[in-house]
Design a protein around this motif. Structure first.
Motif, mmCIF file in Angstrom:
data_model
loop_
_atom_site.group_PDB
_atom_site.id
_atom_site.type_symbol
_atom_site.label_atom_id
_atom_site.label_comp_id
_atom_site.label_asym_id
_atom_site.label_seq_id
_atom_site.Cartn_x
_atom_site.Cartn_y
_atom_site.Cartn_z
ATOM 1 N N LEU A 1 0.789 -0.891 0.229
ATOM 2 C CA LEU A 1 0.063 0.308 -0.400
ATOM 3 C C LEU A 1 0.907 1.211 0.156
ATOM 4 O O LEU A 1 0.381 1.624 -0.581
ATOM 5 C CB LEU A 1 -0.827 0.297 1.402
ATOM 6 N N VAL A 2 1.456 0.870 1.193
ATOM 7 C CA VAL A 2 3.283 2.288 0.660
ATOM 8 C C VAL A 2 4.163 2.693 -0.581
ATOM 9 O O VAL A 2 3.578 3.616 -1.110
ATOM 10 C CB VAL A 2 4.312 2.164 1.762
ATOM 11 N N GLU A 3 4.040 1.376 -1.940
ATOM 12 C CA GLU A 3 4.063 2.009 -2.591
ATOM 13 C C GLU A 3 3.206 2.303 -3.556
ATOM 14 O O GLU A 3 2.920 2.996 -4.650
ATOM 15 C CB GLU A 3 4.503 0.523 -3.467
ATOM 16 N N ARG A 4 1.860 2.054 -3.177
ATOM 17 C CA ARG A 4 0.341 2.143 -4.184
ATOM 18 C C ARG A 4 0.305 3.807 -4.063
ATOM 19 O O ARG A 4 -0.206 4.382 -5.038
ATOM 20 C CB ARG A 4 -0.648 1.135 -3.887
ATOM 21 N N LEU A 5 0.870 4.551 -2.703
ATOM 22 C CA LEU A 5 0.128 5.857 -2.444
ATOM 23 C C LEU A 5 1.113 6.678 -2.846
ATOM 24 O O LEU A 5 0.990 7.916 -3.589
ATOM 25 C CB LEU A 5 -0.059 5.876 -1.061
ATOM 26 N N ALA B 1 -15.996 15.486 -0.452
ATOM 27 C CA ALA B 1 -14.434 15.953 -0.841
ATOM 28 C C ALA B 1 -14.475 15.623 -1.556
ATOM 29 O O ALA B 1 -14.207 15.866 -3.301
ATOM 30 C CB ALA B 1 -13.773 14.615 0.307
ATOM 31 N N LEU B 2 -14.859 14.142 -1.532
ATOM 32 C CA LEU B 2 -14.991 13.074 -4.493
ATOM 33 C C LEU B 2 -15.615 13.756 -4.754
ATOM 34 O O LEU B 2 -15.524 14.163 -6.067
ATOM 35 C CB LEU B 2 -15.553 12.233 -3.571
ATOM 36 N N ASP B 3 -16.868 14.679 -4.305
ATOM 37 C CA ASP B 3 -17.212 15.629 -5.667
ATOM 38 C C ASP B 3 -16.483 16.717 -5.858
ATOM 39 O O ASP B 3 -16.553 17.187 -7.233
ATOM 40 C CB ASP B 3 -18.932 15.930 -5.509
ATOM 41 N N ARG B 4 -16.050 17.307 -5.247
ATOM 42 C CA ARG B 4 -15.136 18.049 -5.042
ATOM 43 C C ARG B 4 -13.990 18.175 -6.122
ATOM 44 O O ARG B 4 -12.957 19.021 -6.885
ATOM 45 C CB ARG B 4 -14.757 18.828 -3.204
ATOM 46 N N LEU B 5 -13.395 17.567 -5.991
ATOM 47 C CA LEU B 5 -12.290 16.643 -6.061
ATOM 48 C C LEU B 5 -12.625 16.247 -7.952
ATOM 49 O O LEU B 5 -11.865 16.516 -8.311
ATOM 50 C CB LEU B 5 -11.618 15.111 -5.656
ATOM 51 N N ALA B 6 -13.926 15.755 -8.184
ATOM 52 C CA ALA B 6 -13.995 14.998 -9.050
ATOM 53 C C ALA B 6 -14.864 16.403 -10.491
ATOM 54 O O ALA B 6 -14.087 16.625 -11.425
ATOM 55 C CB ALA B 6 -15.298 14.220 -9.113
ATOM 56 N N HIS C 1 -4.650 10.614 -8.250
ATOM 57 C CA HIS C 1 -4.274 9.908 -8.080
ATOM 58 C C HIS C 1 -4.930 8.635 -7.875
ATOM 59 O O HIS C 1 -6.609 8.558 -7.497
ATOM 60 C CB HIS C 1 -3.565 9.811 -6.137
ATOM 61 N N PRO C 2 -4.535 7.479 -8.380
ATOM 62 C CA PRO C 2 -5.185 6.060 -8.580
ATOM 63 C C PRO C 2 -5.948 5.630 -6.915
ATOM 64 O O PRO C 2 -6.739 4.687 -7.303
ATOM 65 C CB PRO C 2 -4.351 4.893 -9.609
ATOM 66 N N GLU C 3 -5.710 6.107 -6.100
ATOM 67 C CA GLU C 3 -6.076 5.951 -4.600
ATOM 68 C C GLU C 3 -6.701 6.615 -4.266
ATOM 69 O O GLU C 3 -6.666 6.424 -2.792
ATOM 70 C CB GLU C 3 -4.923 5.360 -3.957
ATOM 71 N N GLN C 4 -7.457 7.932 -5.041
ATOM 72 C CA GLN C 4 -8.292 9.013 -4.784
ATOM 73 C C GLN C 4 -9.505 8.252 -3.526
ATOM 74 O O GLN C 4 -9.560 9.597 -2.264
ATOM 75 C CB GLN C 4 -8.672 9.276 -5.463
ATOM 76 N N ARG C 5 -10.064 7.497 -3.582
ATOM 77 C CA ARG C 5 -10.899 7.006 -3.076
ATOM 78 C C ARG C 5 -10.727 6.928 -1.821
ATOM 79 O O ARG C 5 -11.073 7.030 -0.528
ATOM 80 C CB ARG C 5 -12.254 6.489 -3.741
ATOM 81 N N LEU C 6 -10.061 5.599 -1.769
ATOM 82 C CA LEU C 6 -8.935 5.333 -0.302
ATOM 83 C C LEU C 6 -8.567 6.307 0.769
ATOM 84 O O LEU C 6 -8.711 6.572 1.068
ATOM 85 C CB LEU C 6 -7.719 4.122 -0.724
ATOM 86 N N ILE C 7 -8.019 7.194 -0.015
ATOM 87 C CA ILE C 7 -7.017 8.194 -0.089
ATOM 88 C C ILE C 7 -8.058 9.132 1.249
ATOM 89 O O ILE C 7 -8.069 9.524 2.484
ATOM 90 C CB ILE C 7 -5.744 8.856 -0.152
ATOM 91 N N THR C 8 -9.391 9.104 0.398
ATOM 92 C CA THR C 8 -10.275 10.050 1.035
ATOM 93 C C THR C 8 -10.435 10.034 1.793
ATOM 94 O O THR C 8 -11.281 10.438 3.349
ATOM 95 C CB THR C 8 -11.266 10.991 -0.309
ATOM 96 N N SER C 9 -11.168 8.634 1.930
ATOM 97 C CA SER C 9 -12.057 7.935 3.323
ATOM 98 C C SER C 9 -11.212 7.940 4.676
ATOM 99 O O SER C 9 -11.621 8.400 5.907
ATOM 100 C CB SER C 9 -12.092 6.411 2.472
#
Length: 522
Positions: free
Chosen positions: A140-144, A244-249, A223-231
């Motif tokens: 996960l560290v690598e993915r982030l 947050a996800l709506d505003r990022l989109a 970021h490909p892990e945007q949802r995980l990071i935000t949550s």
């Protein structure tokens, strides 16, 4: 808790420019007070070719625990581990992220009054964190970090190097290398440290969305892990996460359209109330109960513990329910139910379908026998546990309706309530609240004892980690269950004791209750 930031340079761009960027002079060792301890900034090395700044955070575990008391939920779960004995003083977490934002406040804003051109330059950086909690492991560290341009080395830390068979801990020793602007590196660390720890030491309020968007600007939108990071950053508060996800989109669309987000987000008439309001949990619960009753084919229904008659009112709206009986021990509640239902002004045909009875569910009542279905909606948790077997027998053993619907709070979901303090039940009159496992164990024992089958259904949003806010069990009487199914056997009594043990009713307490009963009998 320790973090180092290193850079290299030459005569034209000396590494000691790091001191200008951080607003901390390389020749000084400085200390800063924080709400949970003391932060130190020092430079182990400072030369033209290489410069390293170290941030050392000494966490006071006593202050950490004291500040957490009375603040409600939202703090890091590890902070409560044996009170003053935990990993918070040593492992990089939201404590270190807050220290970065506080101690390097100008740097994280991209400000440098002495050398205003420096913050805009990318430079070779090396970040080292020797103890980083990573819920998700090195992968996960690598993915982030890798999508942000870092070369990532995340070495798992063994539980004990002397005993390799014990395996790895949840900590990694992290090294990040890349050519970035320092402001980008600091902002990424500020967001991703608590994300990897998957906990925060402070209450996550709505203003955390603004912080996430501010520090995530320029890298989180794609970021490909945007949802995980935000949550994780927002402690899985779904309303904040959705916002947050709506505003990022929107920010991503604005970037693609080469315009400002405010120009795209102009389709709302500020004078009109077009917001979709969430459906209250009580409404969702009644809808789930009605659906279960309709599927059972019931027409004659008992609402046991009917309170002020909200469910009775919903049942009256459906003509398939030809006889509805509300039962409650409280005369005052029944009077309020009668007033709300307007029984005195109800058409005669409608009034013939409903009755309100005063009675205790701890005693058998011949008036309740022979009905198609019974509902216990948010009732069982109001009983003292030693009285629960009496209710079980009165409903499942004596009344024996063909279908019984039971709903009760899921205590695991309580961490998702924004205003509920940690460790508190949802209502002052609740004697207990069950986990999903405890509720299932109780329901299966009751079904087995009294000749029913049981199915379990969620009510409300079904959180993947803590389940739904309300748990519902639907019991169906078996056709092959004899009249003796409701009688208690020796093994049934043991089952009751098992349920009491799960919920904190000790053998000693049961013994005291039984002794008192014998004394009264004598």
């Amino acid at each position: 808790m320790f973090l180092t930031i290193s850079t290299s340079g030459d005569a034209q761009s000396p590494a000691t420019d790091l001191g200008f960027l951080l607003h901390k002079h390389p020749d000084k060792a400085q200390r800063f007070s924080t709400s949970h301890g003391t932060a130190h900034v020092l430079y182990p090395e400072a030369g033209v070719e290489r410069c390293t700044a170290a941030l050392l955070l000494e966490v006071d575990p006593v202050a950490l625990v004291r500040r957490a008391k009375g603040r409600g939920r939202g703090g890091a779960p590890d902070s409560a581990l044996a009170q003053y004995v935990n990993d918070r003083p040593y492992a990089a977490s939201s404590l270190l992220a807050v220290a970065i934002g506080s101690v390097f406040s100008s740097a994280i804003k991209g400000q440098c009054a002495a050398r205003p051109e420096l913050p805009e330059r990318a430079r070779p950086l090396r970040v080292e964190i020797p103890a980083l909690p990573a819920r998700g492991g090195a992968a996960l560290v690598e993915r982030l970090f890798a999508p942000l341009g870092w070369t990532v080395t995340a070495r798992p830390v063994a539980l004990d190097e002397r005993f390799p068979e014990w395996g790895d801990s949840r900590y990694v020793a992290l090294v990040l290398e890349g050519e970035l602007r320092l402001v980008e590196a600091l902002r990424q660390l500020y967001v991703l440290l608590p994300v990897l720890d998957d906990a925060k030491h402070y209450w996550v309020a709505p203003d955390e969305v603004e912080k996430l968007l501010r520090f995530g600007a320029g890298w989180l939108e794609n970021h490909p892990e945007q949802r995980l990071i935000t949550s994780r950053y927002l402690s899985r508060r779904w309303g904040l996460t959705r916002d947050a996800l709506d505003r990022l989109a929107l920010a991503r669309l604005a970037e693609a359209d080469d315009t400002e987000a405010d120009e795209l987000d102009n389709a709302v008439d500020e004078t009109a109330d077009t917001e979709e309001r969430p459906v209250p949990l009580a409404v969702q619960r009644r809808a789930a109960i009605l659906d279960a009753l309709r599927r059972s084919g019931a027409s004659r229904v008992l609402d046991l513990g009917c309170g002020q008659g909200q469910l009775v009112g919903e049942l009256l709206k459906d003509a398939r329910f030809t006889e509805i009986v509300g039962v409650d021990v409280s005369i005052r509640a029944l009077k309020e139910a009668s007033r709300r239902l307007r029984l005195d002004r109800m058409p005669e045909r409608q009034a013939a379908r409903v009755a309100l009875l005063q009675g205790s569910l701890a005693y058998t009542d011949r008036r309740l026998a022979g009905y198609d279905a019974a509902v216990l909606s948010e009732v069982v948790e109001h009983l003292d546990l030693p009285r629960l077997p009496a209710l079980e027998y009165a409903v499942f053993g004596a009344a024996r309706p063909a279908t019984v619907v039971v709903t009760t709070p899921n205590v695991e979901y309580n961490v998702r309530w924004e205003t509920l303090p940690a460790g508190h039940v949802r209502h002052a009159d609740h004697r207990f609240e069950w986990t999903r496992k405890e509720f299932r164990a109780w329901a299966e024992r009751v079904a087995r004892r009294h000749g029913y089958t049981v199915e379990f259904l969620p009510v409300g949003p079904d959180d993947p980690e803590v389940g739904p806010p309300t748990q519902m069990a639907v019991f169906h009487r078996r056709d092959d269950a004899g009249e003796d199914a409701g009688k208690k056997t020796h093994s049934d009594v043991n089952d009751v004791n098992d349920v009491n043990d799960v919920n904190g009713v000790s053998d000693k307490q049961r013994g005291t209750d039984e002794s008192a009963k014998e004394a009264r009998t004598a």
